[in-house]
Structure formats: structure tokens, C-alpha cells
Design a protein around this motif. Structure first.
Motif, PDB file in Angstrom:
ATOM      1  N   PHE A 134       0.837  -1.202   0.000  1.00 18.60           N
ATOM      2  CA  PHE A 134       0.000   0.000   0.000  1.00 18.60           C
ATOM      3  C   PHE A 134       0.870   1.250   0.000  1.00 18.60           C
ATOM      4  N   VAL A 143     -11.569  -3.047  -4.683  1.00 15.61           N
ATOM      5  CA  VAL A 143     -11.845  -4.431  -5.067  1.00 15.61           C
ATOM      6  C   VAL A 143     -13.268  -4.740  -4.641  1.00 15.61           C
ATOM      7  N   ARG A 144     -14.096  -5.014  -5.619  1.00 16.78           N
ATOM      8  CA  ARG A 144     -15.524  -5.169  -5.372  1.00 16.78           C
ATOM      9  C   ARG A 144     -15.919  -6.640  -5.418  1.00 16.78           C
ATOM     10  N   GLU A 145     -16.669  -7.046  -4.443  1.00 18.02           N
ATOM     11  CA  GLU A 145     -17.241  -8.391  -4.471  1.00 18.02           C
ATOM     12  C   GLU A 145     -18.616  -8.292  -5.105  1.00 18.02           C
TER      13      GLU A 145
ATOM     14  N   VAL B 143     -20.172  -5.023  -2.781  1.00 13.10           N
ATOM     15  CA  VAL B 143     -19.469  -4.701  -1.537  1.00 13.10           C
ATOM     16  C   VAL B 143     -18.014  -4.474  -1.895  1.00 13.10           C
ATOM     17  N   ARG B 144     -17.562  -3.261  -1.666  1.00  8.48           N
ATOM     18  CA  ARG B 144     -16.243  -2.855  -2.124  1.00  8.48           C
ATOM     19  C   ARG B 144     -15.272  -2.792  -0.948  1.00  8.48           C
ATOM     20  N   GLU B 145     -14.122  -3.372  -1.131  1.00 10.58           N
ATOM     21  CA  GLU B 145     -13.064  -3.234  -0.139  1.00 10.58           C
ATOM     22  C   GLU B 145     -12.207  -2.044  -0.540  1.00 10.58           C
ATOM     23  N   CYS B 146     -12.088  -1.096   0.376  1.00 10.91           N
ATOM     24  CA  CYS B 146     -11.321   0.116   0.102  1.00 10.91           C
ATOM     25  C   CYS B 146     -10.261   0.268   1.187  1.00 10.91           C
ATOM     26  N   ARG B 147      -9.152   0.824   0.808  1.00 13.30           N
ATOM     27  CA  ARG B 147      -8.100   1.144   1.789  1.00 13.30           C
ATOM     28  C   ARG B 147      -7.733   2.610   1.666  1.00 13.30           C
ATOM     29  N   ARG B 189     -15.459  -7.028   8.733  1.00 14.48           N
ATOM     30  CA  ARG B 189     -15.994  -8.046   7.826  1.00 14.48           C
ATOM     31  C   ARG B 189     -17.376  -8.545   8.244  1.00 14.48           C
TER      32      ARG B 189
END
Lengths: 382, 382
Positions: A134, A143-145, B143-147, B189
């Protein structure tokens, strides 16, 4: 106060034993160690220290990097042990408690080896790992599920989709799509979790070396063992994925995302068995894909194979192939024997233009595949 | 052929023992059973059947629903056992192998109980579970994972963000945002994985009962035990989250997503300790949030507490509060004792308008919280 008591009891029922053991000097928790626990740990020699409570066990083993380490019991039944210095990169590992092979309760788990496996990353030199780490100073994609209905499977399918940072603001743009596959015994989570794909793409896109793209990670239907479905041959292993990808996944993606929908806007790549699937699918459908990559691809050609007969004869006319497939990428680590070098040579001799990348010092593992991806993405969609 | 051999050896090294045991009649794998394995299994009486290889263990226990079941060994060292009929809903469980508490290698793991826990879902009647089950006939959000970088923590933070289906096509719209928190011993999560949040929101939005909204799931900094950080008191447990949410997370979300940025466009809710955090944060910042929910909130008021002194006096002027906070939602299961009913009554007596929901037959568990969310989301942003 009795409500507090209820709460405390409710929570204590859930609490694992607190880690009260003292830690070896010069060690730190691994990046995947769960915050509350202190184990596993790493030292500056890249040795891993394991610790697990198993009060009534007679022997406890940590199985990592193809070596089994016997742990030692203290008087309270807490077992500890130290590995030899380990090679950098990500390693799956398991604990064996009186013969039961389980994951280590001290770590995050990840889907690999057909199981929710323990994993640990032995850090590379920061200069080496920067590209998959990162970076606070650049824009970040997501990153989308996503889930969609699969008529062929009569179930919902889960895919992970990387979208670049600018996807959120450049609302009239369409983006090319890379379909990127995992290998055997892993699944659609692999490229994101084990591969650190988002960091790699974020970095390449921010530096301008790679065009902004969407990356789709699907389940290649080869995550349950080695041809292990009853009655299946190796040729059939994962073969159902072709129809799923072409008839269900791609239409879903192109309906849902601002995706380019021509062959110039579609690439496919994969690692290991996913590399084999990529060749099987993309090279038989060059009307759909113009960019192809296999990272440590499980593409094992028999001696004497006639290149021109492969994949429905796609290589039979090299000039036509070279005009159609703009990049054919083959990569592999120097410490593995998956034949990408021989394949590249064989194709070159047959007049098929291809790019070969050799990852120094790495084996059949995620360091190889992260590097392959990092080499591959700047080449495509140009 | 030798390349095939290399491949076979590489993969076999990774393979767990194949499940060759015969399965009890009338049983099926659980929804969380990893595809290649056959265990754990469920029968029509909602009994769970466990199976695990532990050749040299002397006793193996499955710990589920506050009861420990001794498994029985066969001549090959494979242990099996059956539970009593279990109550519907999601249950964490652990295996104890000669005293070592570990997750079951046969299942998916999930972060709960401060560990990567095994989990199993005992299905409700389909009519009861439809609202949190994938529905092929409606549009689906993502559902998006964002950092993003956290200056206060000097690290990247991971959040999960639900965006509704129409977010992909209605590109000029802005959306209200619900900040939705997990409880103790779980993490960001939880709402997506344990809570099936996306299915709930997809259904409510598709039916028109709920306005399209963004849902943000953050780490409440209370996932490492019960006040377990060295030197921390209960009042301090998770208190750092207030500054993170207000100064880092919300600005990131409103910069990255097409989010509404006024108090009318922000809601906050949470379960258990996340409900307490919601009250602590949202009720002290009604300039930022207009909709508030606590599901089994860990809000335990001492007898004789003066309502008007709570949360910087937010309840001191009921008329003003009722005009500002459009929905104050309290929910709880009938089989738990987290005091939401008493709190609702106390607030009502003080003139504070609130909605109370009681989930029939459920305890301090995800069935309660899924239902609370399903009740809450239609009420907000209207």
C-alpha cells in the motif's frame, strides 16, 4: 451492575486464552498475526516463532516450507518452536496437533491448499516489495465483491473486480478488462489476498506505466484438488469454466461495468492451472481476446508436439496470429520447472511472437506471480 | 511426462487427506463446508455431524452453541460426532484436539471470537431467511473493499462499502450513507460476511421499501477482546474510533463516493459494542447524524441514571432532540438481556421519541442483528 455481568459473561464465553507468554527477544508479530495474539512472530533472520496452547497434546508440529518443526511444551501446555531462516515471500503453513492438520489459531487464514490455511509473509527488502505494498501517496482503486446468477450452475457466483481509482470520477470513460485466474487449490480470492493485486495495479496506473483497467477474478472451477471430482479426467479438470466465463461472467461484467466490449479491450491471464485455462480459452477464442498471459502456466507439451496443431490450429498461421494476439506473455520463476522457457522457445521457433519473463530466485509461488502480473499489465491494452 | 510428474508432486504436497469416509444417511454438507470436503454435515433435524482426521489424538471435542460434544475415533483415526438439534442461525464453533482450540479444517473460517473461527449456518425456514438470501430476480449491489491512509494510526485502514445496484448507472445521483458497526471480538468483515448485509439491502431497495443508500463498515477498534488493551478501561475501549470515524473515515467516504454530505444524509448504527459506540458518537454529534440505531446495544445504564445528563445532555430538551434525530431505533432479541427494552422505556418516559423492535426467539446473535437491520433501513433517509 447485573447487565454488565451479563455482558462480561457473554464476551468471556467467546474469548480465547489471553497470550500471557513472554516473547523471544528481537521478534515481532507477523503481518498476518491476529492483533490480540502475539504468535506467530518473526525475527530479523527471517525465522518464524510459533506458539500454540495444546495442554493435553503429546506432539505438536509446525509444517512450513516443506519442513516439519517439532514444537516444545512448557509446563502449562503452551508449545513453542522456531524455524530455520525462511526464504522471503508468502508461505502457507499448518499445525499438526497429535496428527490433526489444522490452521494456526494465531493467524489470519486464507483459502489455499484446498483449505482455510494459515499463512505468513516473510518480508522482502522494502525496495523489492514496494510494488505490492500500500502506497499512501497515490490514488487507490477498489476491489468489489459481486454476485450474479449462473444459469449453468443454478447458483450465484462470486467474483472480485478491481476498478481503478479514476473509475469513480471519470464517469464517461470505458475501461479494458483483464480476466485473471487463480491456480489449483486456490480460488477467486487469491489474486486479491495472496497476490496483492490492488497495490500492484494502483502503483502501475499511478506511475502511468499501465493504462487504467478493470480486473476480474473468477473461480476457475479448479479449486477442489487435482482432478478430484468423481469421474473427471485431467482434460476435464476446470474445463467447465470456459462456458461459464464466455457465456455468463463476461456478459455480466460488460453489463455491470463501464467495460470495453471488443477483443482489443479484453485480456486473459492466469497462474499455474489458471495459465493452462487461459491458453485453452483465450487461444481458442482470439475473436474475444487480444492479450494473453500465462504465469507458471501448467502447459506441458509432449516432446514432438506440433505447435501448429495446438488450440484448434491458432498457431498454424504465425503472421495471422501475431497480428491478432498483440501480447502473448509467458513467465516463470527460476526456481521452478513449469516449462515456460521451453514453451516460449518452441513458440518463437514456430514464428509466434511472445514475451518471456524469468523471475529471479523464485519458485512456484506468489512472489513469481506478483512479479509476472507487474510485468504483464504495462504491456496490454496499448 | 516428467513435467506432469512435477505438477502432480507440487499439488499433492498441498492436498489434504481426501475425505473417503462414508457419510451418515440423510445428511448434506453445510453451506460453509469447503467443497472438496464432506464435513461438517447437517440433517433435517438440524443436527450437525462433524468429522476430522486426528490419528494420534486421545480426545477430540466439537464446541458449539455452548456445549461440548466428544467425537468418536474410528480405526483409522478419523473422528466423528453428532450434535443435538441446534437452534437456527449462525454459530461459531471450535474443535478441541487434545486441548488445543482450533478451527475445523473442513469449513470456511470467519473473523469472530477474536479468531478465525469455524462457522456454520443452521438454515431457517426459507420464508424466514429469504430476506438475507441471494435473490436472482432483483438487481444486486456490490461490496467494495477500500483502503485509505490513516494519519492517526500511521497505517492503512480497510473498510467495506456497500453500493446499491443503481450506483453503477445513475451516475449523477448522490446517496445517503449508513455507517454500520460490528461488535466486540468481530471486525469490519462482520456485517458483510456474517450479516449478509448485501442481500438485505438489495431486497429492501428492490422492493422500494428502502431508499438506495451506501453502507460503510469500519473497524471499531474493539475487536481484540474485552477491554484487553494493556492499561485500557472499559470507557476507553474502542473510544479512539470516534476520532477516526469523524476525521478520517467520513472525509474519505465523502471524497471517494457520491455521498450526501449533510446530517440528513448520514445515519449511524451498530450491534452490541458497536451500538454503544453509535450512541457515544452519533448522539454527541447530532450535527453530523440525523438517524441512529443500536441493535442489542451494550448500553447499560445504572439505576437512577438521569437521562437528561447523558451524551452531553442531548436528551435534556426532548422537543429539540425529536426534531433533530428523525429515527432513534433500539432493537434486541427476546432471548437476550441487553436492556434495549428498558432503555426504550426510559427514553420514552423522558419524552424521547424512539422505535423499539423485539426479535422473536433470538438471542445475542446475528439473526437478531440481520432482523434489526432489515427493520431499520426502511425507516431512514426519508
Amino acid at each position: 451492575m447485573k447487565y454488565f455481568l451479563t455482558l462480561i459473561l457473554a464476551v468471556l464465553a467467546c474469548l480465547p486464552l489471553a497470550a500471557q507468554e513472554s516473547f523471544p527477544a528481537g521478534t515481532r508479530p507477523a503481518s498476518t498475526t491476529i492483533s490480540m495474539k502475539g504468535w506467530p512472530r518473526i525475527d530479523n533472520e527471517n525465522r518464524v516463532y510459533f506458539g500454540i496452547s495444546a495442554p493435553e497434546a503429546t506432539h505438536v508440529i509446525a509444517d512450513i516450507c516443506n519442513k516439519k518443526y517439532e514444537l516444545q511444551r512448557d509446563e502449562k501446555g503452551f508449545w513453542t518452536g522456531r524455524t530455520d531462516p525462511l526464504v522471503v515471500g508468502e508461505h502457507y503453513y499448518f499445525m499438526e496437533i497429535d496428527g490433526a492438520r489444522v490452521s494456526d489459531p494465531g493467524t489470519e487464514t486464507i483459502y489455499g491448499c484446498n483449505a482455510m490455511a494459515s499463512w505468513i509473509e516473510i518480508p522482502e527488502d522494502p525496495a523489492e516489495s514496494a510494488y505490492y505494498t500500500f502506497n499512501p501517496d497515490i490514488p487507490h482503486g477498489q476491489v468489489r465483491e459481486c454476485r450474479f446468477w449462473s444459469p449453468s450452475g443454478q447458483k450465484s457466483r462470486r467474483i472480485f473486480v478491481y476498478t481503478p481509482a479514476e473509475y469513480e470520477t471519470n464517469l464517461t470513460a470505458t475501461y479494458p478488462v483483464l480476466y485473471l485466474q487463480h491456480g489449483m487449490a486456490e480460488d477467486e480470492r487469491g489474486w486479491h489476498q495472496q497476490g496483492h493485486l490492488a497495490h500492484i495495479l494502483d502503483g502501475q496506473i499511478a506511475s502511468g506505466k499501465c493504462v487504467p483497467m478493470i480486473v476480474v477474478m473468477e473461480n476457475g472451477e479448479c479449486d477442489y484438488g487435482f482432478g478430484a471430482k468423481p469421474g473427471e479426467t485431467m482434460d476435464q479438470f476446470g474445463a467447465a469454466f470456459e462456458g461459464i466465463l464466455l457465456n455468463e461472467t463476461i456478459p455480466y461484467v460488460e453489463k455491470t461495468f463501464r467495460a470495453r466490449t471488443n477483443r482489443e479491450g479484453r485480456a486473459m491471464a492466469g497462474l499455474s492451472w489458471g495459465g493452462k485455462q487461459t491458453f485453452d480459452i483465450a487461444l481458442r477464442h482470439t475473436d474475444r481476446f487480444a492479450w494473453v498471459g500465462a504465469f507458471s502456466g501448467a502447459i506441458f507439451l509432449m516432446p514432438g508436439t506440433k505447435v501448429e496443431t495446438l488450440y484448434d490450429g491458432v498457431f498454424a498461421n504465425p503472421e495471422q496470429f501475431n497480428a491478432q494476439v498483440h501480447v502473448l506473455f509467458l513467465g516463470m520463476g527460476t526456481e521452478e520447472n513449469f516449462g515456460a522457457d521451453r514453451l516460449s522457445k518452441m513458440l518463437t521457433e514456430a514464428g509466434i511472437r511472445n514475451v518471456y519473463y524469468s523471475s529471479p530466485g523464485t519458485a512456484h509461488e506468489w512472489l513469481t506471480w506478483r512479479r509476472c502480473l507487474n510485468q504483464f499489465v504495462p504491456l496490454i491494452f496499448r
